[in-house]
Design an enzyme around this catalytic site. Structure first.
Site, PDB file in Angstrom:
ATOM      1  N   SER A   1       0.839  -1.190   0.000  1.00  0.00           N
ATOM      2  CA  SER A   1       0.000   0.000   0.000  1.00  0.00           C
ATOM      3  C   SER A   1       0.874   1.239   0.000  1.00  0.00           C
ATOM      4  O   SER A   1       1.997   1.232   0.505  1.00  0.00           O
ATOM      5  CB  SER A   1      -0.936   0.029   1.218  1.00  0.00           C
ATOM      6  OG  SER A   1      -0.211   0.355   2.390  1.00  0.00           O
ATOM      7  N   LYS A   2       0.332   2.293  -0.588  1.00  0.00           N
ATOM      8  CA  LYS A   2       1.028   3.581  -0.600  1.00  0.00           C
ATOM      9  C   LYS A   2       1.236   4.081   0.817  1.00  0.00           C
ATOM     10  O   LYS A   2       2.261   4.690   1.145  1.00  0.00           O
ATOM     11  CB  LYS A   2       0.203   4.583  -1.410  1.00  0.00           C
ATOM     12  CG  LYS A   2       0.844   5.961  -1.526  1.00  0.00           C
ATOM     13  CD  LYS A   2      -0.041   6.891  -2.325  1.00  0.00           C
ATOM     14  CE  LYS A   2       0.586   8.267  -2.468  1.00  0.00           C
ATOM     15  NZ  LYS A   2      -0.291   9.187  -3.223  1.00  0.00           N
TER      16      LYS A   2
END
Length: 493
Positions: free
Chosen positions: A263-264
């Site tokens: 995930s970012k």
């Protein structure tokens, strides 16, 4: 025949049929993460393998998540990766527009048709968007679910705010088929009456993608396995509208480790991040293809065209794939070594110029010594910090057991080789190499006994991307001689 009937029939008449049609439908959030790229790649491969059509659709109904310039990032990423689309916002097509907000008038008639068929209902309950997004709604307690038609009409005419919800049957089960996971059966009691049309008149993602997939003739829907829980609701929508259900292909997630999805938010790299870190697009695409899909045999390396030829969607794994940066680096190093020298020089030049500012030094010559020794383009600047200026260094570097050199031997080698290099009629690799080899032969020693001291003198480094001959050639006669004189002065001190 009513005007409404004609409209619906005209919409059906536009749908292309008789071919495989897939779509990549990202939200313009400005971030193409690895899982998104994999979805785009698999979707493209399915279409190309079957000689079908690959569509790009921008799903921008969630206006709060939009990022300026994000659509351009999507176009650029697909273009760089070789994932050409046959239809989309920029190229048009027979079932446009291909941006959901430009289709906003399309969705309400289908939601109202579901209401007429008892598969949806108007809901007038006061709920915040955050409550809706959290799924905090018990349909068993919904007073609007079974309102009499007259009461619904009265409230609509009174201008009360409303949403349209899907009306899930209270009893029974819904079974849907996925190409990867097979048949999955879910009790209807576990499904919520999701919103189809929001108060602002825009559709939710879950409704818009069903309507658009049907109207665009999509035959295969590729998405992450996190949407498996929504698939039975999609099936009920297709059935409620009397539409053929496409083939679902749910891909398990890409993980950063055995426990966490990429995930970012956790700092995991996007496609653009990987390119900025010095990875080649071809290596990224090849590696991402193998994150959850396995070809037949032992082969690992494929061009994008070869992926399309061999891609079999039934070889997609049900198990999550772990993103391994070391494995990607292995792929990248192989791709770098296989590049044509001129292609590598072109790719490496911006990275070379981060460290080598001197315009007199030819980046193509530097690239030639880097290519066999580079795993990522981002490795390059740190390898070249001695080209513009000789760093300070300890003469202990001249002591090298394998080359049989110490300070005295090194000084002797430099004193003998410097005038010979100065006298060379031409400054070429061949001439420089022959000069050092001839001296070693005269001294009755191996070449390394001459070349090691030269290498240290011109670089001040024990590890360099090239040997003494290449470094002298790149630096040029004047700078080489200056550095050799400096080396002798250090050894005499």
């Amino acid at each position: 025949m009513t005007a409404d009937t004609v409209w619906f029939e005209n919409m059906e008449a536009r749908i292309p049929r008789g071919q495989v049609r897939t779509r990549f439908a990202p939200s313009p959030t400005g971030y193409m993460h690895v899982g998104n790229l994999r979805t785009a790649l698999y979707t493209w491969c399915i279409a190309r393998h079957a000689g079908g059509r690959f569509l790009l659709r921008i799903e921008d109904t969630d206006q709060t998540r939009q990022v300026e310039g994000a659509v351009e990032i999507i176009y650029k990423t697909l273009r760089d990766c070789g994932l050409d689309h046959d239809e989309g916002p920029d190229v048009g097509g027979p079932v446009g527009p291909y941006v959901q907000t430009e289709r906003r008038d399309t969705y309400l008639p289908y939601a109202q048709r579901l209401v007429e068929r008892g598969c949806a209902y108007y809901c007038f309950c006061e709920k915040t968007e955050s409550e809706e997004d959290a799924g905090d709604f018990s349909r068993g307690d919904d007073p609007c679910r079974d309102l009499p038609q007259e009461e619904v009409r009265r409230r609509l005419e009174a201008g009360l705010p409303w949403v349209i919800r899907q009306k899930i049957p209270h009893q029974g089960e819904t079974t849907f088929h996925d190409e990867i996971f097979g048949d999955i059966t879910v009790p209807n009691a576990d499904l919520d009456d999701q919103v189809l049309i929001k108060r602002d008149g825009l559709p939710t993602y879950n409704f818009a993608n069903v309507v658009d997939d049907h109207l665009m003739g999509i035959t295969h829907v590729v998405r992450g396995s996190e949407y498996l829980s929504s698939a039975p609701k999609y099936d009920l929508l297709y059935r409620g509208l009397g539409w053929e259900i496409p083939r679902y292909v749910h891909c398990s997630p890409v993980m950063r480790d055995a426990h966490s999805k990429m995930s970012k938010r956790h700092g995991d790299p996007s496609y653009e991040d990987l390119i900025a870190q010095g990875f080649l697009t071809q290596a990224v695409v090849n590696y991402v293809a193998l994150l959850g899909w396995s070809p037949e045999g032992e082969r690992e390396f494929f061009t994008i065209q070869e992926l399309a030829e061999v891609f079999d969607l039934h070889r997609i794994s049900r198990s999550p794939a772990i993103f391994d940066l070391e494995k990607l680096t292995y792929f990248n190093a192989a791709y770098i070594k296989a590049m044509a020298p001129e292609d590598f020089a072109r790719a490496a030049e911006p990275w070379i110029r981060r460290a080598v500012k001197n315009p007199a030094l030819d980046p193509a010559l530097i690239a030639a010594i880097l290519q066999p020794r580079t795993e990522k383009l981002s490795d390059i600047p740190d390898k070249l910090d001695f080209f513009d200026a000789l760093p300070d260094y300890d003469t202990e570097l001249y002591v090298h057991k394998k080359s049989k050199t110490d300070r005295a031997v090194s000084l002797d080698a430099l004193e003998r080789v410097t005038p010979r290099l100065r006298a060379l009629p031409v400054w070429t690799e061949e001439a420089i190499g022959a000069c050092m080899a001839d001296l070693a032969q005269e001294l009755g020693c191996k070449n390394a006994r001459v070349m090691w001291p030269v290498r240290i003198a011109v670089s001040g480094r024990a590890v360099t991307p090239g040997g003494a001959v290449e470094l002298c050639h790149i630096l040029g006669r004047e700078e080489t001689l200056r550095r050799l004189e400096d080396g002798m002065a250090r050894l005499r001190a």
